[in-house]
Every structure is written in C-alpha cells, then in structure tokens.
Scaffold this motif. Structure first.
Motif, PDB file in Angstrom:
ATOM      1  N   GLN A  56       1.190   0.236  -7.807  1.00  0.00           N
ATOM      2  CA  GLN A  56       2.295  -0.593  -7.342  1.00  0.00           C
ATOM      3  C   GLN A  56       3.597  -0.215  -6.448  1.00  0.00           C
ATOM      4  O   GLN A  56       4.212  -0.655  -6.124  1.00  0.00           O
ATOM      5  N   PRO A  58       3.736   1.426  -3.563  1.00  0.00           N
ATOM      6  CA  PRO A  58       3.708   1.148  -2.169  1.00  0.00           C
ATOM      7  C   PRO A  58       4.401  -0.229  -1.786  1.00  0.00           C
ATOM      8  O   PRO A  58       5.319  -0.431  -1.149  1.00  0.00           O
ATOM      9  N   ALA A  59       4.109  -1.227  -2.834  1.00  0.00           N
ATOM     10  CA  ALA A  59       4.731  -2.473  -2.663  1.00  0.00           C
ATOM     11  C   ALA A  59       6.225  -2.301  -3.154  1.00  0.00           C
ATOM     12  O   ALA A  59       7.159  -3.302  -2.588  1.00  0.00           O
ATOM     13  N   ARG A  60       6.472  -1.773  -4.176  1.00  0.00           N
ATOM     14  CA  ARG A  60       7.926  -1.529  -4.398  1.00  0.00           C
ATOM     15  C   ARG A  60       8.812  -0.733  -3.357  1.00  0.00           C
ATOM     16  O   ARG A  60       9.699  -1.168  -3.081  1.00  0.00           O
ATOM     17  N   TYR A  62       8.133  -1.023  -0.067  1.00  0.00           N
ATOM     18  CA  TYR A  62       8.186  -2.071   0.734  1.00  0.00           C
ATOM     19  C   TYR A  62       9.445  -3.077   0.567  1.00  0.00           C
ATOM     20  O   TYR A  62      10.212  -3.232   1.456  1.00  0.00           O
ATOM     21  N   THR A 114       8.311   0.385   7.470  1.00  0.00           N
ATOM     22  CA  THR A 114       8.072  -0.868   6.788  1.00  0.00           C
ATOM     23  C   THR A 114       7.116  -1.728   7.107  1.00  0.00           C
ATOM     24  O   THR A 114       6.220  -2.231   6.268  1.00  0.00           O
ATOM     25  N   LEU A 117       3.984  -0.387   5.648  1.00  0.00           N
ATOM     26  CA  LEU A 117       3.805  -0.514   4.396  1.00  0.00           C
ATOM     27  C   LEU A 117       2.973  -2.026   4.193  1.00  0.00           C
ATOM     28  O   LEU A 117       2.356  -2.228   3.299  1.00  0.00           O
ATOM     29  N   GLY A 118       3.976  -3.097   4.739  1.00  0.00           N
ATOM     30  CA  GLY A 118       3.687  -4.529   4.290  1.00  0.00           C
ATOM     31  C   GLY A 118       2.183  -4.762   4.773  1.00  0.00           C
ATOM     32  O   GLY A 118       1.674  -5.865   4.394  1.00  0.00           O
ATOM     33  N   ALA A 122       0.774  -1.633   1.183  1.00  0.00           N
ATOM     34  CA  ALA A 122       1.280  -2.324  -0.105  1.00  0.00           C
ATOM     35  C   ALA A 122       0.246  -3.576  -0.452  1.00  0.00           C
ATOM     36  O   ALA A 122      -0.238  -3.491  -1.869  1.00  0.00           O
ATOM     37  N   SER A 126      -1.697  -3.186  -4.088  1.00  0.00           N
ATOM     38  CA  SER A 126      -1.269  -4.259  -5.321  1.00  0.00           C
ATOM     39  C   SER A 126      -2.714  -4.862  -5.682  1.00  0.00           C
ATOM     40  O   SER A 126      -2.662  -5.178  -7.054  1.00  0.00           O
ATOM     41  N   GLN A 241       2.216 -10.730  -1.394  1.00  0.00           N
ATOM     42  CA  GLN A 241       1.491  -9.632  -1.565  1.00  0.00           C
ATOM     43  C   GLN A 241       0.502  -9.536  -0.243  1.00  0.00           C
ATOM     44  O   GLN A 241      -0.351  -8.396  -0.098  1.00  0.00           O
ATOM     45  N   SER A 243      -1.038  -9.519   3.376  1.00  0.00           N
ATOM     46  CA  SER A 243      -0.432  -8.870   4.896  1.00  0.00           C
ATOM     47  C   SER A 243      -0.099 -10.011   5.791  1.00  0.00           C
ATOM     48  O   SER A 243      -0.611 -11.177   5.580  1.00  0.00           O
TER      49      SER A 243
END
Length: 355
Positions: A56, A58-60, A62, A114, A117-118, A122, A126, A241, A243
């Motif tokens: 988790q 990478p999502a955090r 981002y 960013t 990642l997004g 991420a 996730s 979550q 893309s």
C-alpha cells in the motif's frame, strides 16, 4: 541547468524525499495498527499484514506527495535562510521570479513522479494488496499478477478485475467433475455479482463430452457461486485507486450503459490536476520563506505547513462532495482548490518581492 539552480533543487529534493519517507512510514505504522484486528482470520498472519502495508505504500506516497513537498520545501528554505544562503542568492543577482523558476523545476520533477505513481505503481500495488488480504482472510481467493483466482467446489474461476459497481471483467470458469476431469470451460467479457449467483454477459462455453466438444454462446447466463458481494467488495477497484486511463475507459463504459458518471468524472479530473498540486505546494513553501532566518521559528513553520497541506486536502474533498451533491461540473470541483492555492501563493510571493 545552472549550478545555483541545481544546488537549490537538490536541497529541496532531498528534504522533500526525507519528509515523504517520514510521512509514509508514519502512515504505514497506523495502517499496521489497523490491521492488527485481522491477524488470525484465515491465514492472515503478522507477516501478511506487513506485506499488505508495504504494498500500500506507493498509494500512500501518491496521496502524501503534496504535503511532503510542502513540508520538505519549508524545511529546506528555512535552512537556507538560517545559514544566510538565501540572502546570498537574493543579492547575487537572482530576482524573485528567477527563484520561482528554480522552484518550478523542483516542483515539476516531483509532479512527474506523482503522475507516474498515480498512473502505474499505486493502482497496481493497491490491487495486489487487496487481493492478498482477501486471499489470506477467505482462503478462496488467490492474487495473480494480472487478476484473481477463486476456488469453489467443482470449479476454478479467474477474474481480471472487480469494478466499483459489482461488475467483473475478463471472467473465465473451468468446471470439473468428481474425478477432476474438465467438463466445461466458460468465458465472458463481463459479469455482474448478485447474491448467490453471477450474471454472465455474452458468455461462450465449451462443454466436453466423451463424443465431442459442444460450443454454446449465450447473451446472458446465470452462474451459481458462493462468492458474493461481501468478499468481492474487498477486491473492488475504487475510483481513487484507478489510473487516469482506466477511469477514462470506465466512464465511457458507464456512459454506454446510461449510468451515473459524476463520481468518476470528479476522480478523473482530480487525477489530472493532482500533479499540479505538487507544484503549487512548492510555491506556497516559497511564499512563506523569509529572506533571513534569524527570526524564523522552524517548528512553527513546519506545523503551519502541515496545516496548509491538510487544508488543501480537505478542501479538495469538500469540493468533490459538493460536485456530487449539487451537480457542479467535475472540472470545476477539481481545478478550483488548486487554482485558489496557486493564486494565493503568487499573491504572497508578489507581496514578499515588494518588501
């Protein structure tokens, strides 16, 4: 890139990376505490909880990138001012807008990170984290690199993805007998989950008999399944979550089926605008930086930076809810908070220049 620009950008970048690591670690610690209640359910162990939290991250990262850039830049600018380096930069012929260009280079680099990642890291990590958690807790689901596997009595099921509206894509089912010989292979591009059953759309099945293989195509087919909404809810791809490209495809799918798209349009525009928020946070850090650090209180500045970051985050959420409640255009809800903070930062920088 000029030597001075490279020096300032590196100082800002290192401080922001350290801030990001600290924030992600803190967030991960609280995530781990939150997972303590799931340990012992099925095969969900402490090691699984650690793996889930790591996936988790990478999502955090981002989510926390704008706050990390704001906090890190405030700290770096404060150190430059305290060491009188900021005054040297100002008196060496670099005007305010030259400094703004340095900050834009720094913010642009983190904005690109960013966006990457997004768009890739991420969402994928996730999805794997949710699949890992569901597999460990239920014992029926196995996470794969590009989908999930579900084991039921007499069948094996593969699902490419679980959509927010209880829809499934890329469904494949293999039904076998007591002797584990394959009896039927079913594929469907999409399906919808109900209570105790799945509704397969445009299914194609191959039934295997000792004499021949019979192929049947059905516009709709009901498949009895013990895996219902409760289990698959943990595997659903939430709008935040997804893309940017996946959100665009899903919005077109909803429009084709004449369904509501406002929530996903807001998420799509937020994904598009979010990297620009990183640049805006860097400009805000510059706007709150004094030329001299003699009277600067670093702790107070960092606390103010965290408050600004939280204010930006909650204002974005507020405008998102407003868009859904009152039908405000999605692009307005996504752009307005970022644009307002950008104008605020430029006004403060202009005032600072006049002093």
């Amino acid at each position: 890139m000029k030597l001075l620009t490279r020096y300032v950008v590196l100082r800002l970048g290192k401080a922001s990376l350290l801030a990001l690591m600290a924030l992600v670690s803190l967030y991960g610690f609280f995530d781990l505490l939150g997972e303590a209640g799931n340990i012992g359910k099925g095969t969900y162990t402490t090691a699984t909880a650690f793996q889930y939290v790591l996936l988790q991250m990478p999502a955090r990262a981002y989510l926390l990138m704008p706050l990390a850039v704001l906090t890190g830049a405030l700290f770096a600018f404060g150190r430059l001012a305290a060491d009188c380096e900021w005054a040297v930069v100002k008196t060496s012929g670099v005007d305010t807008w030259g400094i703004v260009r340095m900050v834009l280079v720094f913010g642009g680099a983190f904005a690109v990170a960013t966006a990457l990642l997004g768009e890739w890291a991420a969402p994928e990590m996730s999805r794997r984290a949710d699949a890992l958690k569901a597999a460990a807790k239920s014992g029926q689901v196995l996470a794969a690199q590009d989908g999930i596997w579900i084991k039921e009595n007499g069948s094996m099921v593969y699902v490419a993805s679980v959509l927010p509206d209880n829809g499934l894509t890329g469904v494949k089912i293999w039904r076998y007998g007591d002797d584990f010989r394959l009896q039927e292979a079913i594929s469907a591009p999409r399906a919808r989950v109900g209570e105790g059953q799945w509704l397969l759309f445009d299914s194609r099945s191959s039934r295997i008999t000792p004499e021949r293989v019979e192929t049947v195509v059905q516009p709709q087919r009901v498949w009895a399944s013990g895996v219902g909404r409760a289990l698959l809810a943990t595997l659903q791809v939430k709008p935040e979550q997804m893309s940017w490209t996946a959100l665009g495809r899903y919005i077109r799918h909803l429009e084709h089926n004449r369904q509501q798209t406002q929530m996903y349009r807001v998420a799509w525009w937020n994904k598009l605008v979010y990297p620009a928020a990183v640049v805006v946070m860097a400009l805000l850090a510059l706007a709150f930086t004094p030329v001299s650090g003699r009277h600067a209180n670093m702790g107070l500045k960092l606390f103010g930076g965290v408050c600004l970051g939280l204010l930006f985050y909650f204002s974005g959420r507020l405008f998102g809810f407003t868009s859904r409640l009152y039908g405000v255009p999605a692009w307005v809800a996504a752009l307005l908070p970022t644009a307002a903070f950008a104008v605020w930062a430029l006004v403060l920088i202009r005032r600072q220049e006049r002093r």
